[in-house]
Design a protein around this motif. Sequence first.
Motif, PDB file in Angstrom:
ATOM      1  N   LYS A  79     -20.261  95.964 -75.850  1.00  0.00           N
ATOM      2  CA  LYS A  79     -19.619  96.018 -74.547  1.00  0.00           C
ATOM      3  C   LYS A  79     -19.759  97.416 -73.956  1.00  0.00           C
ATOM      4  CE  LYS A  79     -16.127  92.534 -75.722  1.00  0.00           C
ATOM      5  NZ  LYS A  79     -14.672  92.256 -75.820  1.00  0.00           N
ATOM      6  N   PRO A  80     -20.098  97.508 -72.642  1.00  0.00           N
ATOM      7  CA  PRO A  80     -20.212  98.830 -72.002  1.00  0.00           C
ATOM      8  C   PRO A  80     -18.911  99.611 -72.106  1.00  0.00           C
ATOM      9  CG  PRO A  80     -21.153  97.122 -70.606  1.00  0.00           C
ATOM     10  CD  PRO A  80     -20.435  96.412 -71.717  1.00  0.00           C
ATOM     11  N   GLY A  81     -19.026 100.870 -72.498  1.00  0.00           N
ATOM     12  CA  GLY A  81     -17.854 101.730 -72.597  1.00  0.00           C
ATOM     13  C   GLY A  81     -17.939 102.884 -71.633  1.00  0.00           C
ATOM     14  N   GLY A  82     -17.536 104.059 -72.082  1.00  0.00           N
ATOM     15  CA  GLY A  82     -17.532 105.222 -71.208  1.00  0.00           C
ATOM     16  C   GLY A  82     -18.795 106.046 -71.337  1.00  0.00           C
ATOM     17  N   LEU A  83     -18.659 107.335 -71.024  1.00  0.00           N
ATOM     18  CA  LEU A  83     -19.771 108.280 -71.072  1.00  0.00           C
ATOM     19  C   LEU A  83     -19.498 109.323 -72.144  1.00  0.00           C
ATOM     20  CD1 LEU A  83     -20.061 108.966 -67.242  1.00  0.00           C
ATOM     21  CD2 LEU A  83     -21.728 107.703 -68.580  1.00  0.00           C
ATOM     22  N   VAL A  84     -20.569 109.810 -72.762  1.00  0.00           N
ATOM     23  CA  VAL A  84     -20.398 110.945 -73.660  1.00  0.00           C
ATOM     24  C   VAL A  84     -20.285 112.209 -72.816  1.00  0.00           C
ATOM     25  CG1 VAL A  84     -21.657 109.862 -75.557  1.00  0.00           C
ATOM     26  CG2 VAL A  84     -22.897 111.265 -73.922  1.00  0.00           C
ATOM     27  N   ASN A  85     -19.713 113.244 -73.390  1.00  0.00           N
ATOM     28  CA  ASN A  85     -19.589 114.506 -72.658  1.00  0.00           C
ATOM     29  C   ASN A  85     -20.964 115.066 -72.346  1.00  0.00           C
ATOM     30  OD1 ASN A  85     -16.789 114.434 -72.784  1.00  0.00           O
ATOM     31  ND2 ASN A  85     -16.736 115.499 -74.752  1.00  0.00           N
ATOM     32  N   ARG A  86     -21.081 115.687 -71.185  1.00  0.00           N
ATOM     33  CA  ARG A  86     -22.375 116.266 -70.807  1.00  0.00           C
ATOM     34  C   ARG A  86     -22.277 117.778 -70.710  1.00  0.00           C
ATOM     35  NH1 ARG A  86     -23.575 116.470 -64.418  1.00  0.00           N
ATOM     36  NH2 ARG A  86     -21.447 116.504 -63.635  1.00  0.00           N
ATOM     37  N   SER A  87     -23.378 118.429 -70.993  1.00  0.00           N
ATOM     38  CA  SER A  87     -23.462 119.877 -70.805  1.00  0.00           C
ATOM     39  C   SER A  87     -24.754 120.256 -70.100  1.00  0.00           C
ATOM     40  CB  SER A  87     -23.383 120.596 -72.153  1.00  0.00           C
ATOM     41  OG  SER A  87     -24.482 120.241 -72.980  1.00  0.00           O
ATOM     42  N   CYS A  88     -25.507 119.238 -69.632  1.00  0.00           N
ATOM     43  CA  CYS A  88     -26.838 119.513 -69.089  1.00  0.00           C
ATOM     44  C   CYS A  88     -26.788 120.396 -67.842  1.00  0.00           C
ATOM     45  CB  CYS A  88     -27.580 118.211 -68.801  1.00  0.00           C
ATOM     46  SG  CYS A  88     -26.623 116.976 -67.883  1.00  0.00           S
ATOM     47  N   THR A  89     -25.840 120.154 -66.941  1.00  0.00           N
ATOM     48  CA  THR A  89     -25.758 120.971 -65.723  1.00  0.00           C
ATOM     49  C   THR A  89     -25.465 122.426 -66.067  1.00  0.00           C
ATOM     50  OG1 THR A  89     -25.025 119.084 -64.405  1.00  0.00           O
ATOM     51  CG2 THR A  89     -24.579 121.286 -63.522  1.00  0.00           C
ATOM     52  N   ARG A  90     -24.517 122.643 -66.961  1.00  0.00           N
ATOM     53  CA  ARG A  90     -24.177 124.014 -67.349  1.00  0.00           C
ATOM     54  C   ARG A  90     -25.328 124.686 -68.092  1.00  0.00           C
ATOM     55  NH1 ARG A  90     -20.384 123.426 -71.563  1.00  0.00           N
ATOM     56  NH2 ARG A  90     -22.210 123.584 -72.932  1.00  0.00           N
ATOM     57  N   ASP A  91     -25.875 123.995 -69.105  1.00  0.00           N
ATOM     58  CA  ASP A  91     -26.871 124.606 -69.975  1.00  0.00           C
ATOM     59  C   ASP A  91     -28.222 124.799 -69.304  1.00  0.00           C
ATOM     60  OD1 ASP A  91     -24.923 124.542 -71.902  1.00  0.00           O
ATOM     61  OD2 ASP A  91     -25.745 122.813 -72.977  1.00  0.00           O
ATOM     62  N   PHE A  92     -28.615 123.849 -68.447  1.00  0.00           N
ATOM     63  CA  PHE A  92     -29.970 123.868 -67.899  1.00  0.00           C
ATOM     64  C   PHE A  92     -30.031 124.257 -66.423  1.00  0.00           C
ATOM     65  CE2 PHE A  92     -30.431 121.492 -71.744  1.00  0.00           C
ATOM     66  CZ  PHE A  92     -31.707 121.780 -72.187  1.00  0.00           C
ATOM     67  N   LYS A  93     -28.880 124.390 -65.763  1.00  0.00           N
ATOM     68  CA  LYS A  93     -28.862 124.790 -64.357  1.00  0.00           C
ATOM     69  C   LYS A  93     -28.044 126.061 -64.144  1.00  0.00           C
ATOM     70  CE  LYS A  93     -31.229 121.447 -62.260  1.00  0.00           C
ATOM     71  NZ  LYS A  93     -32.411 121.692 -61.385  1.00  0.00           N
ATOM     72  N   ILE A  94     -26.743 125.966 -64.397  1.00  0.00           N
ATOM     73  CA  ILE A  94     -25.836 127.064 -64.061  1.00  0.00           C
ATOM     74  C   ILE A  94     -26.142 128.321 -64.874  1.00  0.00           C
ATOM     75  CG2 ILE A  94     -23.429 127.815 -64.069  1.00  0.00           C
ATOM     76  CD1 ILE A  94     -22.647 124.895 -63.533  1.00  0.00           C
ATOM     77  N   ASP A  95     -26.243 128.184 -66.185  1.00  0.00           N
ATOM     78  CA  ASP A  95     -26.438 129.371 -67.034  1.00  0.00           C
ATOM     79  C   ASP A  95     -27.779 130.065 -66.794  1.00  0.00           C
ATOM     80  OD1 ASP A  95     -23.942 129.013 -68.054  1.00  0.00           O
ATOM     81  OD2 ASP A  95     -24.578 128.239 -70.001  1.00  0.00           O
TER      82      ASP A  95
END
Length: 252
Positions: A79-95
């Motif tokens: 059954k579809p659940g939620g989302l795992v935590n993401r860090s892609c925006t911070r790690d690959f864009k912001i930083d």
Amino acid sequence: MALMAAHGEIGPMPDCGIFADTGWEPAHVYEHLDRLEKLLPFPVYRVSAGNLRDEIASVRPTGKFLKIDIPAFVSNNGKPGGLVNRSCTRDFKIDPIRRKVRELLGIAGKRSPKEAVVEQWIGISIDEVIRMKPGREAWQVSRWPLIEKRMARSDCLRWMDRNGYPEPKKSSCIGCPFHSDAEWRALSKEEFADAVEVDRRLRDTTRGIARTKGELFLHRTCKPLDEVDFSTAEDRGQLNLFLNECEGMCGV
């Protein structure tokens, strides 16, 4: 926003632009960037923290720890659940952008100034006003020129058309789980095949790891990407009574 600055409609003239490359952008993003670099009177720096595609679902160091950088969908007991935590925006864009700004200011590896020494423009439109956030550090001050001008995405597209520029497509990683079905359909055949391979690898790599609860998918239905029905109502023979194409802005 960059082109409006080049036309003198936003000022002062920026010292530079910075593009954070995840390594997994569609071809049209790089083509648009190539055009911009020829049109702008200021340099555009490309920065990177590596290839996001290669980082997704990497197990390290001994198979006991799972790193997921993107907000993949979780299926529990089918059954579809939620989302795992993401860090892609911070790690690959912001930083990476932050590191480049510090380098350009000559403060890399040094103590941060206590007062604002750089103004950073962020190109979100008024459709996305909820994304406006103050800078996290005292040495940076954020500015949102398009919001100052009360410009929506549609206004930006009209400005591009009036000035003879091609309409830019939306920018997002090839396999971003936040894609709408329209954005999945818009991928090239090669790009979609790439996303299918990564989607499959999400499950192959994480299967059997104790800390992983459920299976991971790129599509919100929690189905393998190559098994999702992306057909439209018109494709299925249904009449569409809407005269205007949906801009996907109903939720913002």
